[in-house]
Design an enzyme around this catalytic site. Sequence first.
Site, mmCIF file in Angstrom:
data_model
loop_
_atom_site.group_PDB
_atom_site.id
_atom_site.type_symbol
_atom_site.label_atom_id
_atom_site.label_comp_id
_atom_site.label_asym_id
_atom_site.label_seq_id
_atom_site.Cartn_x
_atom_site.Cartn_y
_atom_site.Cartn_z
ATOM 1 C CG ASP A 23 -2.293 0.655 0.875
ATOM 2 O OD1 ASP A 23 -2.270 1.827 0.455
ATOM 3 O OD2 ASP A 23 -3.351 0.013 1.023
ATOM 4 C CG HIS B 104 -4.534 2.534 -1.932
ATOM 5 N ND1 HIS B 104 -4.346 3.148 -0.720
ATOM 6 C CD2 HIS B 104 -5.862 2.612 -2.184
ATOM 7 C CE1 HIS B 104 -5.514 3.584 -0.257
ATOM 8 N NE2 HIS B 104 -6.446 3.276 -1.131
ATOM 9 C CD GLU C 248 -10.026 4.322 -0.400
ATOM 10 O OE1 GLU C 248 -10.804 4.895 0.363
ATOM 11 O OE2 GLU C 248 -8.955 3.817 -0.033
HETATM 12 C C1 ACM Z 1 -10.697 -0.156 1.108
HETATM 13 O O1 ACM Z 1 -11.091 -0.161 2.292
HETATM 14 N N1 ACM Z 1 -10.121 0.926 0.605
HETATM 15 C C2 ACM Z 1 -10.846 -1.300 0.251
#
Ligand code: ACM
Length: 762
Positions: free
Chosen positions: A187, A262, A328
């Site tokens: 991440d 991410h 996201e």
């Molecule tokens: C997430 O909680 N962004 C998958």
Amino acid sequence: MLKKIFSFVLLWPMVSFAQNIIPQPVNLSVGQGFFLIDGNTALKFDVGNKEMKDVVELFSASIGAISGIPLAAEGKSKTISFNLIKNETLGKEGYELNVSPSAIAINANSSAGIFYATQSLLQTLPAVRTNAPLQIPCMILTDYPRFSWRGMHLDVSRHFFSPELIKEYIDLMAMYKMNIFHWHLVDDQGWRIEIKKYPKLTEVGAWRVDQTNINWRERKTAKEGEIPSYGGFYTQDQIKEIVAYAQQRNITIVPEIEMPGHSAAAIASYPELSCSQKPQLPLTGGDYTNASANFCAGNDESFAFLQDVLSEVIALFPSAYVHIGGDEVEKGPWKKCERCQARIKSENLKNEEELQSYFIRRIEKFLIGKNRKMIGWDEILEGGLAPDATVMSWRGEAGGIEAAKMNHDVVMTPGVPCYFDHYQGDPATEPFAIGGFNTLKRVYDYEPVPKELNDDQAKYVLGAQANLWTEFVTTAEHVEYMVLPRMLALAEVIWSPKSTRDWTGFNYRIQSHFRSFEQKGLHYSKGNFKVDIKPVLKNAKLQASLFTEAFNGEIFYTIDGSAPTPSSKKYSSNINIDSSLTIKAVAVVDGKVMTTKAAEQSFVIHKAFARDVVYLNQPSKYYQADGPNSLTDGVRGTTSFGKYWHAFNGQDMVATIDLGEKKKIHQISIGCLQSYHDWIFMPQRVKFEVSNDGKKFREIETVNNSMSVDTKNQTIKDFASSFKARKVKFVRITVTNLGVCPKGHSGEGKPAWLFADEIIVR
Ligand code: ACM
Ligand code: ZN
């Protein structure tokens, strides 16, 4: 003779441990007597079958650990036999158990079923080494899962956890028949998997400047020259060992390699892969200022890189599924990037959503070529779903419903109740968490098949999963705490038949699991033992109603400020609130206080109590408290600010109260909250005015704020004006919002929240 037990209520607590198995078996009949495991017990199985041998050895080692009894392979009078059979009902993971005083027969179609049989047997035995005899109650048991995807996720990017903790997590999962470990390996804040072709991913991407002592949301971008010392990663050898460890416990590890967003840690390692191509340091926490988190979708190097990475990942993980994230993605950088825009043109895409879809489809094609299936978070629906993708529904159930209706497989993991980074009890008594509220009961009440799906569509629901994100979870103990006991509730939801779901029965059974956790030194939340104190306002009369979810829990309380104990007053019905007081309450089970910290709620009875409040600006729809007159309901707010507060975002609060008749008053006050990390600040000042006609108001006093905007501890403060008693009919209070979040705050320049709980007129 075997006797079917229909009711726990009649027999508990005399019933044997077999009745305490979690998840609840499909069919269980408990008989009289026991099979005693002792020196005369042999294990019978096909030693030529490697998987079977592994399962039996694990079982034998578990028995050895709790008793020291070595189990022989033959030549003993009593046997535990492990048999592979053919039985369609049991499926791949089901099993049958037949326990009599002289033999235990375990039947299953595969070693997975045999393994689950041993887990059920172990749940009937002591959790740790004691001198107790190893008695397994006579029973006939048939068991198989409702869903094939019984998942637990763990984020090891936001904090790195050791291989030992990963194995412990796998052990806990296996004990409760969970079978998918979704390993969130990368991440923005850390890359955790060794990739031989790209060594900088772990040389650079796995380490960040240590700001663990600062709240995640307040951490600042690291500065050039600061030493990145916090982090870690798993070598490929460690991963192979963990994969094998999981396999022996019927757990498939689904690795997650996040893309196209991410990905700031990967970009810190190889900046040429972002749109800006600017160098950056790994993120320290929640501050993304000047950081790139996306791969450039217009650069073929991004795909070459990711395909190389995925090739190494695939070689390590035998899982049919590879998780590619997809959530996201902030599309701003793609909008400004020439290469991304050129890609949109050359591929005839409409916009950046379709560019994301292009990205994911291209990766899916690669994975399919490698004989793997792709799974991603529900954002992969946007801009068009890749042809064979499986969708993980996290932003509620909508993504899962949409994908299942398109005949795509889905895994349900909606924030409520599947996010295990949320609170599981009263925030005042729980370790600091990211927010939200998913109690044991909420998890237990979850139904993974949304009612919007018909029977055919429901078949696409593979199962459900809980996610543990670790921005606020830094230790192994805290990981245990966040999943225990909620994982047991989820395990039952996804394994046991829907028709056998029974909250009361679950509560009976979980008691022995709590004892096991304590014996093993496992940390678990007692949030389930909290007491809720709820105000009940009817006809201008205030009462408090107290409630606990705790099984067999009694509530004891005080109203004099002292700490409640089992000798305090026992709660039986609503408490009348006739004067200002604070209720403190604990849940007591078997004479023992179970609540970590007493629940506390203050009430005030005053001259504006239950009067209507008229606002110039309406309170935020998100903070309606208990209705329009919350500021005169007698209920004080607590630092759990979801309740009992009215809030104003960037706006002032101007509130007028008609006291109904002229009343002699000598003090007016208002309670406000500061919660820095939640963008809630004390007002700049509070003006107190009075009137007799409701038109012409006379100022009594303006009280300025004296608390620093930088005070980080949550603080409740009353702004008050005391004066010589006078008779008035109207009171007006003008509370001036700070306006915007202060300099240096993560929301600098954005609207500040103003929170108020009660206008008290004395
Ligand atoms: C997430 O909680 N962004 C998958
Ligand atoms: Zn780009």
